[in-house]
Design a protein around this motif. Structure first.
Motif, PDB file in Angstrom:
ATOM      1  N   SER A 234       2.594   5.449  -1.398  1.00 15.07           N
ATOM      2  CA  SER A 234       2.597   4.600  -2.605  1.00 15.07           C
ATOM      3  C   SER A 234       1.761   3.349  -2.327  1.00 15.07           C
ATOM      4  O   SER A 234       1.391   3.084  -1.185  1.00 15.07           O
ATOM      5  CB  SER A 234       4.033   4.218  -2.990  1.00 15.07           C
TER       6      SER A 234
ATOM      7  N   THR B 217       4.806  -1.727  -2.826  1.00 13.89           N
ATOM      8  CA  THR B 217       5.851  -0.977  -3.548  1.00 13.89           C
ATOM      9  C   THR B 217       7.173  -1.117  -2.786  1.00 13.89           C
ATOM     10  O   THR B 217       7.193  -0.926  -1.577  1.00 13.89           O
ATOM     11  CB  THR B 217       5.484   0.530  -3.612  1.00 13.89           C
TER      12      THR B 217
ATOM     13  N   ARG C 206       8.387   1.321   0.198  1.00 11.92           N
ATOM     14  CA  ARG C 206       7.213   2.090   0.636  1.00 11.92           C
ATOM     15  C   ARG C 206       7.499   2.727   1.997  1.00 11.92           C
ATOM     16  O   ARG C 206       8.048   2.084   2.892  1.00 11.92           O
ATOM     17  CB  ARG C 206       6.005   1.154   0.762  1.00 11.92           C
TER      18      ARG C 206
ATOM     19  N   GLY D 235      -1.183   5.502   1.647  1.00 15.65           N
ATOM     20  CA  GLY D 235      -0.001   4.993   0.951  1.00 15.65           C
ATOM     21  C   GLY D 235       1.184   4.660   1.834  1.00 15.65           C
ATOM     22  O   GLY D 235       2.322   4.628   1.361  1.00 15.65           O
TER      23      GLY D 235
ATOM     24  N   THR E 129      11.541   3.062   5.440  1.00 14.44           N
ATOM     25  CA  THR E 129      10.721   1.885   5.186  1.00 14.44           C
ATOM     26  C   THR E 129      10.310   1.279   6.527  1.00 14.44           C
ATOM     27  O   THR E 129      10.796   1.689   7.594  1.00 14.44           O
ATOM     28  CB  THR E 129      11.518   0.827   4.411  1.00 14.44           C
TER      29      THR E 129
END
Ligand SMILES: NC(=O)c1ccc[n+]([C@@H]2O[C@H](COP(=O)([O-])OP(=O)(O)OC[C@H]3O[C@@H](n4cnc5c(N)ncnc54)[C@H](OP(=O)(O)O)[C@@H]3O)[C@@H](O)[C@H]2O)c1
Length: 211
Positions: free
Chosen positions: A140, A144, A147, A171, A198
């Motif tokens: 992403s 975000t 992420r 991403g 994360t």
């Protein structure tokens, strides 16, 4: 345009080839059986990808990705990779690779094995703890919430920096584990292995790893 050589065209090699070609890299991809066996894959990806021998992919790449079963590591060409940044996706599956004493006895790491095989290359761990199917689907935009993050490790800061930039393009946030010697923290069966996490969670999982 940066040229990326890929040695190995299986789950990971073909996925990275597709993702890199989509992002404007010029990809030269190889397998063990020869370029003619890659015709369907190359046609399916479309632009920016060429099939080659492993020797030619290694020679062509400004950077090169090694993504073969660990048991085939010794077959990776050495001379054309001299001085280059080489990304290592490899993991140890004794069921597939046979027992490797130096790993079993914790005297090296999978990344250490590649660095030893390629003594003048700058090896870095990349994309080893994410399933191939997740590489093009779970990234992403930077910033975000939640992420996903991936780890890297290298004795060469410019190689870790390159992986960090590449992860961001795909991403993902990056956690830099540090040296080749510490890279066991992201190997198979460790808490950070192939789960979505994360950056904060990955830092915590790497800290929880046990040798
Ligand atoms: N699958 C995953 O989701 C995943 C995730 C993270 C990391 N990994 C790790 O990444 C590595 C690759 O995994 P994979 O699942 O992509 O393997 P794979 O699907 O079995 O593909 C392996 C590829 O390596 C090629 N190869 C073998 N020896 C070679 C040589 N000497 N020169 C050039 N190519 C050679 C094979 O060519 P042929 O087809 O011609 O035999 C094949 O294209 C492994 O270490 C694996 O543990 C896998």
């Amino acid at each position: 345009m940066t040229k990326v050589g890929i040695i190995g065209a299986g789950h990971i090699g073909s996925t990275l080839a597709r993702g890199l070609a989509e992002r404007g890299y010029e990809v030269v991809i190889s397998n063990s059986r020869g370029p003619e066996t890659l015709a369907d894959l190359v046609a399916d990806i479309g632009d920016n990808v060429t099939p080659a021998t492993a020797q030619d992919a290694a020679a062509a790449g400004d950077i090169v990705i090694v993504t073969v079963p660990l048991k085939n590591l010794e077959e990776v060409p050495v001379d054309p990779l001299a001085g280059k940044i080489v990304l290592d996706t490899n993991n140890y599956y004794w069921e597939r690779d046979g027992r490797i004493e130096a790993l079993e006895e914790k005297r090296t790491t999978t990344l250490g094995m590649l660095q030893e095989h390629l003594p003048t290359s700058k090896v870095a761990k990349a994309f080893n703890h994410i399933m191939s199917a997740d590489i093009l689907t779970t990234g992403s935009e930077a910033g975000t919430p939640d992420r996903r993050a991936l780890a890297t490790a290298s004795d060469h800061p410019e190689a870790s920096a390159l992986v960090t930039a590449l992860y961001d393009e795909f991403g993902f946030d990056t956690v830099d584990i540090g040296s080749v010697a510490e890279s066991w923290r992201v190997e198979r069966d460790q808490p950070a292995y192939v789960i979505a996490q994360t950056k904060d969670e990955l830092v915590a999982n790497l800290a929880r790893a046990t040798r």
